[in-house]
Design an enzyme around this catalytic site. Structure first.
Site, PDB file in Angstrom:
ATOM      1  N   TYR A 189      27.934  39.460  40.344  1.00  0.00           N
ATOM      2  CA  TYR A 189      29.362  39.171  40.512  1.00  0.00           C
ATOM      3  C   TYR A 189      29.706  37.795  39.928  1.00  0.00           C
ATOM      4  O   TYR A 189      30.632  37.656  39.127  1.00  0.00           O
ATOM      5  CB  TYR A 189      29.726  39.230  42.005  1.00  0.00           C
ATOM      6  N   TYR A 204      36.672  42.788  40.443  1.00  0.00           N
ATOM      7  CA  TYR A 204      35.608  43.551  41.108  1.00  0.00           C
ATOM      8  C   TYR A 204      34.976  42.555  42.064  1.00  0.00           C
ATOM      9  O   TYR A 204      34.323  41.602  41.634  1.00  0.00           O
ATOM     10  CB  TYR A 204      34.607  44.067  40.069  1.00  0.00           C
ATOM     11  N   GLY A 225      45.526  43.816  46.535  1.00  0.00           N
ATOM     12  CA  GLY A 225      44.350  43.089  47.016  1.00  0.00           C
ATOM     13  C   GLY A 225      44.802  41.990  47.986  1.00  0.00           C
ATOM     14  O   GLY A 225      45.998  41.798  48.216  1.00  0.00           O
TER      15      GLY A 225
HETATM   16  N1  LIG Z   1      37.396  37.431  48.295  1.00  0.00           N
HETATM   17  C1  LIG Z   1      36.754  36.279  48.138  1.00  0.00           C
HETATM   18  O1  LIG Z   1      36.079  35.790  49.049  1.00  0.00           O
HETATM   19  C2  LIG Z   1      36.875  35.507  46.854  1.00  0.00           C
HETATM   20  C3  LIG Z   1      36.151  34.294  46.724  1.00  0.00           C
HETATM   21  C4  LIG Z   1      36.266  33.570  45.532  1.00  0.00           C
HETATM   22  C5  LIG Z   1      37.080  34.035  44.513  1.00  0.00           C
HETATM   23  N2  LIG Z   1      37.755  35.219  44.663  1.00  0.00           N
HETATM   24  C6  LIG Z   1      38.576  35.669  43.540  1.00  0.00           C
HETATM   25  O2  LIG Z   1      39.925  35.673  43.982  1.00  0.00           O
HETATM   26  C7  LIG Z   1      40.631  36.730  43.327  1.00  0.00           C
HETATM   27  C8  LIG Z   1      41.327  37.609  44.332  1.00  0.00           C
HETATM   28  O3  LIG Z   1      40.341  38.197  45.186  1.00  0.00           O
HETATM   29  P1  LIG Z   1      40.725  39.106  46.430  1.00  0.00           P
HETATM   30  O4  LIG Z   1      39.910  38.647  47.584  1.00  0.00           O
HETATM   31  O5  LIG Z   1      42.202  39.205  46.569  1.00  0.00           O
HETATM   32  O6  LIG Z   1      40.133  40.507  45.919  1.00  0.00           O
HETATM   33  P2  LIG Z   1      40.409  41.974  46.472  1.00  0.00           P
HETATM   34  O7  LIG Z   1      41.102  41.946  47.779  1.00  0.00           O
HETATM   35  O8  LIG Z   1      39.122  42.704  46.343  1.00  0.00           O
HETATM   36  O9  LIG Z   1      41.451  42.550  45.411  1.00  0.00           O
HETATM   37  C9  LIG Z   1      41.069  42.881  44.111  1.00  0.00           C
HETATM   38  C10 LIG Z   1      42.128  43.778  43.527  1.00  0.00           C
HETATM   39  O10 LIG Z   1      41.654  44.277  42.270  1.00  0.00           O
HETATM   40  C11 LIG Z   1      41.879  45.678  42.254  1.00  0.00           C
HETATM   41  N3  LIG Z   1      40.959  46.399  41.401  1.00  0.00           N
HETATM   42  C12 LIG Z   1      39.627  46.559  41.541  1.00  0.00           C
HETATM   43  N4  LIG Z   1      39.152  47.352  40.567  1.00  0.00           N
HETATM   44  C13 LIG Z   1      40.214  47.700  39.797  1.00  0.00           C
HETATM   45  C14 LIG Z   1      40.379  48.498  38.636  1.00  0.00           C
HETATM   46  N5  LIG Z   1      39.355  49.131  38.068  1.00  0.00           N
HETATM   47  N6  LIG Z   1      41.609  48.615  38.098  1.00  0.00           N
HETATM   48  C15 LIG Z   1      42.666  48.003  38.672  1.00  0.00           C
HETATM   49  N7  LIG Z   1      42.579  47.244  39.763  1.00  0.00           N
HETATM   50  C16 LIG Z   1      41.364  47.103  40.328  1.00  0.00           C
HETATM   51  C17 LIG Z   1      41.696  46.108  43.689  1.00  0.00           C
HETATM   52  O11 LIG Z   1      42.230  47.391  43.894  1.00  0.00           O
HETATM   53  P3  LIG Z   1      41.538  48.329  45.019  1.00  0.00           P
HETATM   54  O12 LIG Z   1      41.763  47.674  46.319  1.00  0.00           O
HETATM   55  O13 LIG Z   1      42.259  49.619  44.830  1.00  0.00           O
HETATM   56  O14 LIG Z   1      40.075  48.394  44.646  1.00  0.00           O
HETATM   57  C18 LIG Z   1      42.464  44.990  44.396  1.00  0.00           C
HETATM   58  O15 LIG Z   1      43.849  45.219  44.366  1.00  0.00           O
HETATM   59  C19 LIG Z   1      39.589  37.455  42.463  1.00  0.00           C
HETATM   60  O16 LIG Z   1      39.637  36.954  41.159  1.00  0.00           O
HETATM   61  C20 LIG Z   1      38.270  37.091  43.098  1.00  0.00           C
HETATM   62  O17 LIG Z   1      37.203  37.154  42.180  1.00  0.00           O
HETATM   63  C21 LIG Z   1      37.677  35.954  45.804  1.00  0.00           C
END
Ligand SMILES: NC(=O)c1ccc[n+]([C@@H]2O[C@H](COP(=O)([O-])OP(=O)(O)OC[C@H]3O[C@@H](n4cnc5c(N)ncnc54)[C@H](OP(=O)(O)O)[C@@H]3O)[C@@H](O)[C@H]2O)c1
Length: 288
Positions: free
Chosen positions: A124, A60, A10
């Site tokens: 979410y 997710y 991710g």
């Molecule tokens: N993105 C934002 O703007 C944002 C904002 C606030 C907080 N956050 C938090 O920050 C953290 C990191 O977010 P991020 O942006 O790095 O998220 P991301 O890029 O969507 O990465 C999420 C990861 O989780 C994996 N994943 C999803 N479903 C899965 C499953 N069933 N089994 C195993 N792995 C699974 C994904 O794999 P795949 O790619 O194969 O699906 C990906 O590697 C999270 O806790 C998120 O809630 C994010």
């Protein structure tokens, strides 16, 4: 130090993998080696790994899709972290987990503190809040880092989209009523590494929930303008005007909080670490 990194591809997970490697032995996994939609399998993985620290970068994160996939979002964002917390408690490991500004409803009007009342507006946000609460209830040594508007240039993100739009369109319309902290995934990963570099005991003594996001806040419009200004290929842009729009003009399945910026002072004081100002981090990210 033996670290089990869950979610290595991710936005955040990829950066974490690089940042954690110098700290010891890192076992980094992602789907399909682990499937958080079936969290029971996680117990085996954690027991076999017997880590000192579990860093959970999985989530997710499809905010709109979650509105129609409530159960899946809840399993990945709440049930799976709950299991991680239970297992890490059993083996005396530290759990580092990330949450979101979307646990708030955006009504406060100034940056949110850790103990401000939560009130997620979408599935979410509710699933991430349930994950926080499960970790707090089950966990012993945990760090929950609430962050916001995470981007990387490696995966689909707002920054990548704006760069693309700027090269395709003469006019852009970007919302100016959504405000939060743009956060480069690498900075979040580097700070996580810096915390752990001080040792697990140091981290355990400071366990709890903290806000950690890019310093300062911006509207999506301000953010987009800054992205296009810092674009290394800006002379090839087609865009001539960037107009403000309101969220209500872009109907989406999930409602989003309007002002969800996070106040990160507690983290800075406790860990004596500071995230860079969001514009500086963005300049580094687009030049990377
Ligand atoms: N993105 C934002 O703007 C944002 C904002 C606030 C907080 N956050 C938090 O920050 C953290 C990191 O977010 P991020 O942006 O790095 O998220 P991301 O890029 O969507 O990465 C999420 C990861 O989780 C994996 N994943 C999803 N479903 C899965 C499953 N069933 N089994 C195993 N792995 C699974 C994904 O794999 P795949 O790619 O194969 O699906 C990906 O590697 C999270 O806790 C998120 O809630 C994010």
């Amino acid at each position: 130090m033996h670290i089990l990194l869950l979610g290595k591809i991710g936005q955040l997970g990829w950066e974490l993998h690089r940042c954690l490697l110098p700290l010891g032995e890192v076992q980094a996994l992602d789907y399909p080696e682990i499937d958080l939609a079936r969290p029971e399998g996680l117990r085996e993985v954690i027991r076999a790994s017997a880590p000192d620290v579990i860093v959970n970068a999985t989530a997710y994160t499809a905010v709109d899709k979650a509105e129609s996939e409530h159960d899946l979002a809840s399993t990945i964002n709440a049930a799976a972290p709950a299991m991680m917390a239970e297992e890490s408690k059993k083996i005396g490991a530290m759990l580092i987990h990330y949450s979101t500004d979307y646990v708030f409803d955006g009504e406060k009007g100034s940056p949110y503190l850790e103990n401000d009342i939560t009130h997620p507006l979408n599935v979410y946000g509710a699933s991430k809040l349930a994950g926080e609460q499960a970790i707090q209830a089950a966990g012993d040594s945990y760090l929950i880092l609430r962050t916001a508007w995470v981007y990387s240039l490696r995966r689909d993100s707002f920054v990548k989209k704006v760069l693309q739009w700027g090269h395709q369109n003469e006019t852009l319309r970007i919302v100016d009523d959504q405000i939060s902290n743009p956060t480069w995934a690498r900075m979040l990963a580097e700070i996580t590494g810096l915390i752990l570099a001080r040792g697990i005991e140091h981290t355990k003594e400071r366990k709890g929930l903290y806000h950690l996001a890019g310093d300062g806040f911006a509207s999506r419009l301000d953010w987009a303008k800054q992205i296009l200004e810092l674009d290394p290929n800006r002379y090839e842009q087609r865009v001539k005007e960037i107009l403000p729009a309101s969220t209500s003009e872009f109907p989406a399945p999930a409602q989003r909080p309007l002002f969800s910026a996070l106040n990160c002072e507690l983290f800075s004081k406790t860990f004596e670490l500071q995230m860079p100002v969001w514009q500086d981090a963005l300049a580094r990210a687009v030049a990377d």
